[in-house]
Scaffold this motif. Sequence first.
Motif, PDB file in Angstrom:
ATOM      1  N   PHE A  19      39.240 -72.830  29.595  1.00 12.60           N
ATOM      2  CA  PHE A  19      38.889 -71.416  29.565  1.00 12.60           C
ATOM      3  C   PHE A  19      39.868 -70.558  30.350  1.00 12.60           C
ATOM      4  N   ASP A  20      40.064 -69.344  29.863  1.00 14.65           N
ATOM      5  CA  ASP A  20      40.898 -68.339  30.496  1.00 14.65           C
ATOM      6  C   ASP A  20      40.132 -67.716  31.655  1.00 14.65           C
ATOM      7  N   ILE A  21      40.806 -67.410  32.758  1.00 15.24           N
ATOM      8  CA  ILE A  21      40.109 -66.797  33.896  1.00 15.24           C
ATOM      9  C   ILE A  21      40.060 -65.273  33.783  1.00 15.24           C
ATOM     10  N   GLN A  22      40.854 -64.692  32.885  1.00 17.37           N
ATOM     11  CA  GLN A  22      40.898 -63.235  32.760  1.00 17.37           C
ATOM     12  C   GLN A  22      39.883 -62.679  31.768  1.00 17.37           C
ATOM     13  N   LEU A  23      39.604 -63.424  30.718  1.00 14.54           N
ATOM     14  CA  LEU A  23      38.733 -62.910  29.652  1.00 14.54           C
ATOM     15  C   LEU A  23      37.604 -63.901  29.381  1.00 14.54           C
ATOM     16  N   PRO A  24      36.378 -63.543  29.732  1.00 19.68           N
ATOM     17  CA  PRO A  24      35.246 -64.456  29.516  1.00 19.68           C
ATOM     18  C   PRO A  24      35.119 -64.875  28.052  1.00 19.68           C
ATOM     19  N   GLY A  25      34.929 -66.162  27.843  1.00 18.96           N
ATOM     20  CA  GLY A  25      34.723 -66.688  26.502  1.00 18.96           C
ATOM     21  C   GLY A  25      35.987 -67.109  25.788  1.00 18.96           C
ATOM     22  N   LYS A  36      45.832 -77.812  18.917  1.00 22.92           N
ATOM     23  CA  LYS A  36      45.273 -76.852  19.867  1.00 22.92           C
ATOM     24  C   LYS A  36      45.068 -75.519  19.172  1.00 22.92           C
ATOM     25  N   SER A  37      43.918 -74.898  19.437  1.00 23.35           N
ATOM     26  CA  SER A  37      43.583 -73.615  18.823  1.00 23.35           C
ATOM     27  C   SER A  37      43.013 -72.673  19.858  1.00 23.35           C
ATOM     28  N   TYR A  38      43.328 -71.379  19.696  1.00 19.98           N
ATOM     29  CA  TYR A  38      42.706 -70.341  20.517  1.00 19.98           C
ATOM     30  C   TYR A  38      41.375 -69.970  19.878  1.00 19.98           C
ATOM     31  N   ALA A  39      40.383 -69.717  20.712  1.00 16.57           N
ATOM     32  CA  ALA A  39      39.065 -69.333  20.206  1.00 16.57           C
ATOM     33  C   ALA A  39      38.361 -68.479  21.249  1.00 16.57           C
ATOM     34  N   VAL A  40      37.274 -67.855  20.824  1.00 15.62           N
ATOM     35  CA  VAL A  40      36.481 -67.032  21.743  1.00 15.62           C
ATOM     36  C   VAL A  40      35.004 -67.182  21.385  1.00 15.62           C
ATOM     37  N   PHE A  41      34.167 -67.251  22.405  1.00 15.78           N
ATOM     38  CA  PHE A  41      32.715 -67.252  22.212  1.00 15.78           C
ATOM     39  C   PHE A  41      32.219 -65.814  22.130  1.00 15.78           C
ATOM     40  N   TYR A  42      31.173 -65.591  21.352  1.00 16.38           N
ATOM     41  CA  TYR A  42      30.481 -64.306  21.332  1.00 16.38           C
ATOM     42  C   TYR A  42      29.015 -64.572  21.040  1.00 16.38           C
ATOM     43  N   ARG A  43      28.203 -63.571  21.234  1.00 19.41           N
ATOM     44  CA  ARG A  43      26.774 -63.686  20.916  1.00 19.41           C
ATOM     45  C   ARG A  43      26.471 -62.769  19.741  1.00 19.41           C
ATOM     46  N   ASN A  44      25.753 -63.323  18.754  1.00 15.51           N
ATOM     47  CA  ASN A  44      25.407 -62.521  17.589  1.00 15.51           C
ATOM     48  C   ASN A  44      24.162 -61.665  17.883  1.00 15.51           C
ATOM     49  N   ALA A  45      23.698 -60.949  16.892  1.00 14.95           N
ATOM     50  CA  ALA A  45      22.563 -60.050  17.078  1.00 14.95           C
ATOM     51  C   ALA A  45      21.292 -60.785  17.489  1.00 14.95           C
ATOM     52  N   ASP A  46      21.187 -62.076  17.152  1.00 16.08           N
ATOM     53  CA  ASP A  46      20.020 -62.879  17.535  1.00 16.08           C
ATOM     54  C   ASP A  46      20.177 -63.495  18.921  1.00 16.08           C
TER      55      ASP A  46
END
Length: 79
Positions: A19-25, A36-46
């Motif tokens: 994980f990156d320390i500058q940008l959560p997720g 290796k791939s870059y990715a990001v977590f997010y939360r959907n409407a649910d």
Amino acid sequence: MTEKSVADLKPDGTDFKVFDIQLPGFHVRVQPSGRKSYAVFYRNADGRQRTITLGRTDLLKAEHAREGAAASGGCAERR
């Protein structure tokens, strides 16, 4: 997270994330195959956590992936 730190990541036989320390997720996924791939977590409407894969590290620079992660809302709620 820098280009060098991503390049220095080595597969260890398991699928893992750094994980990156500058940008959560925002993170790099390292697969047992070495891909290796870059990715990001997010939360959907649910409120469920989801992942957006931004691209492979050999095709996308870290700074551009971070910009894409920030634009997607990274660990923020998306609707």
